[in-house]
Every structure is written in structure tokens, then in C-alpha cells.
Design a protein around this motif. Structure first.
Motif, PDB file in Angstrom:
ATOM      1  N   ARG A 243      -9.386   3.380   4.255  1.00  0.00           N
ATOM      2  CA  ARG A 243      -8.434   2.932   3.243  1.00  0.00           C
ATOM      3  C   ARG A 243      -7.886   1.531   3.553  1.00  0.00           C
ATOM      4  O   ARG A 243      -7.691   0.720   2.662  1.00  0.00           O
TER       5      ARG A 243
ATOM      6  N   GLN B 215      -8.338  -1.432   0.993  1.00  0.00           N
ATOM      7  CA  GLN B 215      -7.144  -2.137   0.537  1.00  0.00           C
ATOM      8  C   GLN B 215      -7.246  -3.633   0.849  1.00  0.00           C
ATOM      9  O   GLN B 215      -6.845  -4.477   0.052  1.00  0.00           O
TER      10      GLN B 215
ATOM     11  N   ILE C 294       0.871  -1.185   0.000  1.00  0.00           N
ATOM     12  CA  ILE C 294       0.000   0.000   0.000  1.00  0.00           C
ATOM     13  C   ILE C 294       0.899   1.223   0.000  1.00  0.00           C
ATOM     14  O   ILE C 294       1.874   1.290   0.758  1.00  0.00           O
ATOM     15  N   HIS C 295       0.586   2.198  -0.832  1.00  0.00           N
ATOM     16  CA  HIS C 295       1.307   3.481  -0.822  1.00  0.00           C
ATOM     17  C   HIS C 295       0.333   4.565  -1.264  1.00  0.00           C
ATOM     18  O   HIS C 295       0.078   4.760  -2.449  1.00  0.00           O
ATOM     19  N   GLU C 296      -0.251   5.253  -0.288  1.00  0.00           N
ATOM     20  CA  GLU C 296      -1.269   6.270  -0.564  1.00  0.00           C
ATOM     21  C   GLU C 296      -0.983   7.523   0.259  1.00  0.00           C
ATOM     22  O   GLU C 296      -0.335   7.455   1.308  1.00  0.00           O
TER      23      GLU C 296
ATOM     24  N   LYS D 198       1.545   9.781   4.584  1.00  0.00           N
ATOM     25  CA  LYS D 198       1.586   8.698   3.618  1.00  0.00           C
ATOM     26  C   LYS D 198       1.210   7.402   4.338  1.00  0.00           C
ATOM     27  O   LYS D 198       1.761   7.094   5.391  1.00  0.00           O
TER      28      LYS D 198
END
Length: 293
Positions: A124, A128, A104-106, A266
């Protein structure tokens, strides 16, 4: 979820683990074939997931010797033991490896997110987990197809060919002495072909429901309609006993860190997953190949 202590980095491994476990339990395809998913947080091994004690010693059925010279009786010229030759039983450690990754990278900007930051992070993580469960379903479908110890081809979905397939697979399981309940996970096209078979009538004790497009069992197998996207190309169904496949995920990290490029955080996570079945159980998995027109 932990209270925000204004730390530069926040850890979410336990929350991510709990959400992923819950979502997978509800949305897992091939659910009957799977043992409970194993999810660990804070894993440190970069390759090995866990070890199993396995034993590959074949079973030897002998006869009890009662001759006059057996077992040290008489002149002692017979076998040393009336029980026959002694077979030593030893177990070995079998390492189970991870074979795919999840990440995950949001970014969540306080200025634009338009929601409480903690609530947005929880949303999220749930979304995810749902997406990653679908990804795991695809991996498990391919794993079952690759692990199958028996392959049967279905030329078409005609009633004659479908009945012949089920009769052949039924005989296979009986001859292999598989006693666990067996389900067939099948694409909707094959499921509907079985529903529409003229042989499935109440006169034969069938419980098929055209109204609900449902049929619980056929020829002793539980029927589980499964989304087509979870099967690899060329595989249209998989027969599997219940609970013989172990899915697992190891979470390396799940965190938020303060961003320098924008006013927010992040959301990052890294995990490794895999699927395992004992070699001896692979012969109890049957895949069906064919073409969907």
C-alpha cells in the motif's frame, strides 16, 4: 520494514520516505527540469519547508579610473577609489513554504486482507507513493506554467507555425545568455506534429525515427513527450533549463494504529509538499499556450 513488536502504533516514516523518493525518481514528469527531490521525515514546521540564502544585488560593471586626481591622488578632488563606487553585498534568508498536502487513510482487516499484514502495508505504501507522484507531477506542471517568465502562443500545429515558435524561443534563450541545457516538455499532440514535419529529414541531419516515433532534439532543444494530464488547461508545452526547480516533501507522520472498529490496523500518513525556483531563474522558463483540437 521494522519487525512487528505488537505495539499499538507503528511508525513508517523512513519506509514511506524511501519508497516515495524511489518512485518519484523513476516516474517524475518534467524530470530534467527538477533538482533531486528533497524529502524529510518527522517534520515539525507546519508551514516553512526550508530557508535559502538569496542575493538581489544587481551586478554593476564600472570602469577603473586613472585620472590624475582619482583615488586620492593629486589634489584629492576625484573619486575616493579608482575602482569606482563601493557596492555592499548582502544575503537575505528566503523562507520556502509548503503549498499542498498528501494524506493516506486506509484500513487493513486481518480477517479479510488475505495476505501477510506487513507485506500488505508495504504494497500500500508503494501504491500510494505512485499515486502521490502522479499528483505531484500535476502540481509541478502547473508550477512551471505559472512560474514561466515568458509566454508564447501557438495558433496551430502546422509546420510553419511550429518552426516559427522554435526559432523565436531559440533566439530568446540566446539573447538571455542561458547556457544550461534546455528541454521542452510537450503534450503528445505537439510532439507528433514535430515528428511529422517534412523538414525533419536525414538530408538535414535529422535523426527522426518514424518506426519508433522518436526525435531526440529539435533546434537545439531536447524533446520530452509528457502526458497531457500533467499540463494545466491552455498550456501545451514548457521549455525549461535542466535542474532549476526544487521539489520537496515533508512527512509529518506515517503509521499504523490498531483499529477498534475491526480486527486490523489503520494505515495513516500525512505529508506536505511544494516546489521552488529562484525568481531570477523564472525568466529562463518559457511556456507555450494553445488549443488542442
Amino acid at each position: 520494514m521494522p519487525a512487528n513488536q505488537n505495539n499499538a502504533a507503528r511508525r513508517y516514516e523512513k519506509e514511506y520516505k524511501g519508497i516515495l523518493s524511489t518512485v518519484f525518481g523513476v516516474r517524475a514528469a518534467f524530470a530534467g527540469a527538477l533538482a533531486q527531490i528533497q524529502i524529510l521525515d518527522g517534520v515539525q514546521e507546519n508551514a516553512k519547508a526550508f530557508s535559502l540564502k538569496t542575493n538581489n544585488t544587481p551586478v554593476v560593471i564600472g570602469t577603473y579610473a586613472t585620472g590624475a586626481n582619482d583615488g586620492g591622488f593629486g589634489d584629492g578632488s576625484g573619486a575616493n577609489s579608482r575602482f569606482g563606487n563601493l557596492t555592499e553585498i548582502k544575503y537575505e534568508n528566503t523562507d520556502v513554504e509548503y503549498d499542498y498536502t498528501l494524506a493516506i487513510h486506509e484500513g487493513l482487516d486481518r480477517y479479510t486482507v488475505n495476505n501477510d499484514l506487513a507485506a500488505a502495508i508495504a504494497d500500500r505504501l508503494k501504491l500510494q507513493s505512485e499515486a502521490q507522484t502522479r499528483q505531484m507531477n500535476t502540481k509541478i506542471g502547473k508550477f512551471l506554467s505559472d512560474a514561466a517568465g515568458q509566454t508564447e502562443a501557438l495558433a496551430d500545429f502546422t509546420e510553419e507555425k511550429v518552426k516559427a515558435l522554435f526559432n523565436k524561443v531559440s533566439a530568446y534563450y540566446i539573447n538571455k545568455e542561458v547556457t544550461a541545457p534546455v528541454a521542452i516538455y510537450l503534450r503528445p499532440e505537439l510532439y507528433n506534429a514535430i515528428i511529422d514535419m517534412t523538414a525533419n529529414t536525414s538530408a538535414k541531419g535529422s535523426s527522426v525515427s518514424i518506426d519508433n516515433n522518436g526525435l531526440a532534439r529539435y533546434k537545439g532543444f531536447a524533446l520530452v513527450e509528457t502526458p497531457a494530464q500533467y499540463f494545466p488547461s491552455g498550456t501545451i508545452a514548457v521549455f525549461s533549463p535542466d535542474g532549476i526547480v526544487i521539489p520537496f516533501v515533508g512527512i509529518s507522520t506515517a503509521r499504523t494504529i490498531e483499529a477498534t472498529e475491526f480486527d486490523g490496523v489503520k494505515l495513516q500518513a500525512a505529508a506536505k509538499g511544494g516546489t521552488y525556483v529562484l525568481d531570477d531563474n523564472k525568466k529562463a522558463i518559457v511556456k507555450v499556450t494553445g488549443t488542442v483540437v
